[in-house]
Design a protein around this motif. Structure first.
Motif, PDB file in Angstrom:
ATOM      1  N   LYS A  23      20.458  23.849  29.348  1.00 53.49           N
ATOM      2  CA  LYS A  23      20.531  24.629  28.293  1.00 53.49           C
ATOM      3  C   LYS A  23      20.798  26.084  28.492  1.00 53.49           C
ATOM      4  N   ALA A  24      22.232  26.370  28.705  1.00 50.97           N
ATOM      5  CA  ALA A  24      22.639  27.584  28.855  1.00 50.97           C
ATOM      6  C   ALA A  24      22.833  28.345  27.571  1.00 50.97           C
ATOM      7  N   ALA A  25      23.166  27.413  26.361  1.00 53.43           N
ATOM      8  CA  ALA A  25      23.387  28.315  25.103  1.00 53.43           C
ATOM      9  C   ALA A  25      22.091  27.865  24.098  1.00 53.43           C
ATOM     10  N   HIS A  26      21.607  28.617  23.350  1.00 51.31           N
ATOM     11  CA  HIS A  26      20.681  28.516  22.651  1.00 51.31           C
ATOM     12  C   HIS A  26      20.950  28.937  21.032  1.00 51.31           C
ATOM     13  N   ARG A  27      20.226  28.095  20.249  1.00 49.15           N
ATOM     14  CA  ARG A  27      20.275  28.424  18.789  1.00 49.15           C
ATOM     15  C   ARG A  27      18.991  28.598  18.282  1.00 49.15           C
ATOM     16  N   PRO A  28      18.937  29.320  17.283  1.00 46.69           N
ATOM     17  CA  PRO A  28      17.718  29.490  16.245  1.00 46.69           C
ATOM     18  C   PRO A  28      17.343  27.890  15.901  1.00 46.69           C
ATOM     19  N   ALA A  29      16.080  27.733  15.952  1.00 52.72           N
ATOM     20  CA  ALA A  29      15.451  26.388  15.212  1.00 52.72           C
ATOM     21  C   ALA A  29      15.828  25.349  16.330  1.00 52.72           C
ATOM     22  N   SER A  30      16.349  25.675  17.428  1.00 51.46           N
ATOM     23  CA  SER A  30      16.714  24.472  18.606  1.00 51.46           C
ATOM     24  C   SER A  30      15.656  23.896  18.947  1.00 51.46           C
ATOM     25  N   LEU A  31      15.544  22.519  19.185  1.00 54.73           N
ATOM     26  CA  LEU A  31      14.193  21.861  19.739  1.00 54.73           C
ATOM     27  C   LEU A  31      14.242  22.064  21.194  1.00 54.73           C
ATOM     28  N   ARG A  32      12.976  22.145  21.454  1.00 50.23           N
ATOM     29  CA  ARG A  32      12.489  22.250  22.939  1.00 50.23           C
ATOM     30  C   ARG A  32      13.038  20.387  23.585  1.00 50.23           C
ATOM     31  N   ARG A  79      28.115  21.424  10.772  1.00 53.30           N
ATOM     32  CA  ARG A  79      29.102  22.272   9.970  1.00 53.30           C
ATOM     33  C   ARG A  79      28.801  23.849  10.508  1.00 53.30           C
ATOM     34  N   ASP A  80      28.318  24.236  11.515  1.00 54.65           N
ATOM     35  CA  ASP A  80      28.163  25.598  11.869  1.00 54.65           C
ATOM     36  C   ASP A  80      29.010  25.437  13.347  1.00 54.65           C
ATOM     37  N   GLN A  81      30.088  26.257  13.203  1.00 53.61           N
ATOM     38  CA  GLN A  81      30.806  26.357  14.374  1.00 53.61           C
ATOM     39  C   GLN A  81      30.130  26.892  15.462  1.00 53.61           C
ATOM     40  N   ALA A  82      29.301  28.037  15.398  1.00 52.67           N
ATOM     41  CA  ALA A  82      28.741  28.497  16.282  1.00 52.67           C
ATOM     42  C   ALA A  82      27.658  27.453  17.112  1.00 52.67           C
ATOM     43  N   ALA A  83      27.155  26.703  16.298  1.00 54.78           N
ATOM     44  CA  ALA A  83      26.317  25.587  17.037  1.00 54.78           C
ATOM     45  C   ALA A  83      27.032  24.603  17.856  1.00 54.78           C
ATOM     46  N   LEU A  84      28.343  24.266  17.299  1.00 48.60           N
ATOM     47  CA  LEU A  84      29.142  23.337  18.057  1.00 48.60           C
ATOM     48  C   LEU A  84      29.701  24.028  19.475  1.00 48.60           C
ATOM     49  N   ALA A  85      29.669  25.125  19.257  1.00 51.46           N
ATOM     50  CA  ALA A  85      30.109  26.086  20.516  1.00 51.46           C
ATOM     51  C   ALA A  85      29.066  26.002  21.703  1.00 51.46           C
ATOM     52  N   ALA A  86      27.571  26.154  21.071  1.00 53.95           N
ATOM     53  CA  ALA A  86      26.577  26.074  22.041  1.00 53.95           C
ATOM     54  C   ALA A  86      26.389  24.792  22.552  1.00 53.95           C
ATOM     55  N   ILE A 126      13.722  26.358   6.051  1.00 52.40           N
ATOM     56  CA  ILE A 126      13.078  27.614   6.674  1.00 52.40           C
ATOM     57  C   ILE A 126      14.108  28.658   7.273  1.00 52.40           C
ATOM     58  N   ARG A 127      14.690  28.288   8.269  1.00 48.32           N
ATOM     59  CA  ARG A 127      15.626  28.906   9.083  1.00 48.32           C
ATOM     60  C   ARG A 127      16.972  28.788   8.465  1.00 48.32           C
ATOM     61  N   TYR A 128      17.325  27.544   8.160  1.00 53.08           N
ATOM     62  CA  TYR A 128      18.727  27.215   7.420  1.00 53.08           C
ATOM     63  C   TYR A 128      18.438  26.734   6.160  1.00 53.08           C
ATOM     64  N   GLY A 129      19.179  27.127   5.172  1.00 53.66           N
ATOM     65  CA  GLY A 129      19.033  26.541   3.745  1.00 53.66           C
ATOM     66  C   GLY A 129      17.662  26.974   3.224  1.00 53.66           C
ATOM     67  N   SER A 130      17.238  25.881   2.045  1.00 50.98           N
ATOM     68  CA  SER A 130      16.162  26.162   1.303  1.00 50.98           C
ATOM     69  C   SER A 130      15.383  24.987   0.916  1.00 50.98           C
ATOM     70  N   HIS A 131      14.326  25.108   0.383  1.00 49.25           N
ATOM     71  CA  HIS A 131      13.838  23.863  -0.067  1.00 49.25           C
ATOM     72  C   HIS A 131      14.570  23.288  -1.117  1.00 49.25           C
TER      73      HIS A 131
END
Length: 198
Positions: A23-32, A79-86, A126-131
């Motif tokens: 786990k070198a790269a992290h993202r918000p809402a990333s699971l443990r 859909r998030d390119q930054a997530a794919l890079a991580a 919550i962190r991404y999108g909305s209800h």
């Protein structure tokens, strides 16, 4: 101590259960890692699994599935390119065969009945999108999941959108779960849904 009961907690694992070297790269809402491993394990592992995580984020679920045993293919999309890079950073040159793609979960460019497992942490609004967005998007995602999942395949889905899941089940837009497990992730209540395709 609560009234006449005494509760003792004992740690059964060391830090390796929570912190992985990959786990070198992290993202918000990333699971443990431990939560991701539990989701993968609930999919009932088989050596011929083709596993799709359509919201792969940093790739934790796919990597933990790779650690659990043999598989035919791991497919991750976001859909998030930054997530794919991580995810690409965390995967590195390991965990083959694996494919990480920039796909929309509402229009997955895979053939019908091409995956045997879908294991994912759905957006909670919550962190991404909305209800409100999830009310529109969840039915679209589930249509696509049903299309790409083989007969007898399994979905393992983590979400805090339990009211929306209940509504989708009542309107027959998603099959009833064979198992539902209530969990708390960092203090936020959520549920894991295990859904089998007939």
């Amino acid at each position: 101590m609560i009234d006449s009961e005494f509760f003792l907690t004992v740690r059964l694992s060391d830090d390796r259960m929570r912190h992985r070297e990959y786990k070198a790269a992290h993202r918000p809402a990333s699971l443990r890692a431990s939560s991701a491993a539990a989701l993968a394990w609930l999919s009932e592992l088989r050596d011929d699994d083709v596993v799709l995580d359509p919201f792969c984020g940093a790739g934790t679920i796919l990597i933990e599935r790779a650690h659990l045993g043999k598989y035919a293919m791991l497919l991750g999309s976001d859909r998030d390119q930054a997530a794919l890079a991580a995810a690409r950073t965390n995967v590195g040159a390991r965990y083959k065969p694996i494919q990480l793609e920039h796909w929309d979960a509402a229009a997955i460019p895979l053939a019908d009945a091409s995956v045997s497992k879908i294991v994912t942490n759905l957006p909670w609004g919550i962190r991404y999108g909305s209800h409100g967005e999830n009310r529109k998007l969840y039915p679209e995602w589930f249509r696509e999941f049903a299309r790409v999942l083989k007969s007898g395949g399994t979905m393992v889905l983590l979400t805090a959108e339990w009211r929306l899941m209940r509504d989708l089940e009542r309107s027959r837009k998603v099959a009833p779960p064979s198992k539902m497990i209530r969990v708390s992730l960092l203090g936020t209540p959520a549920s894991v849904y295990v859904i089998k395709k007939p």
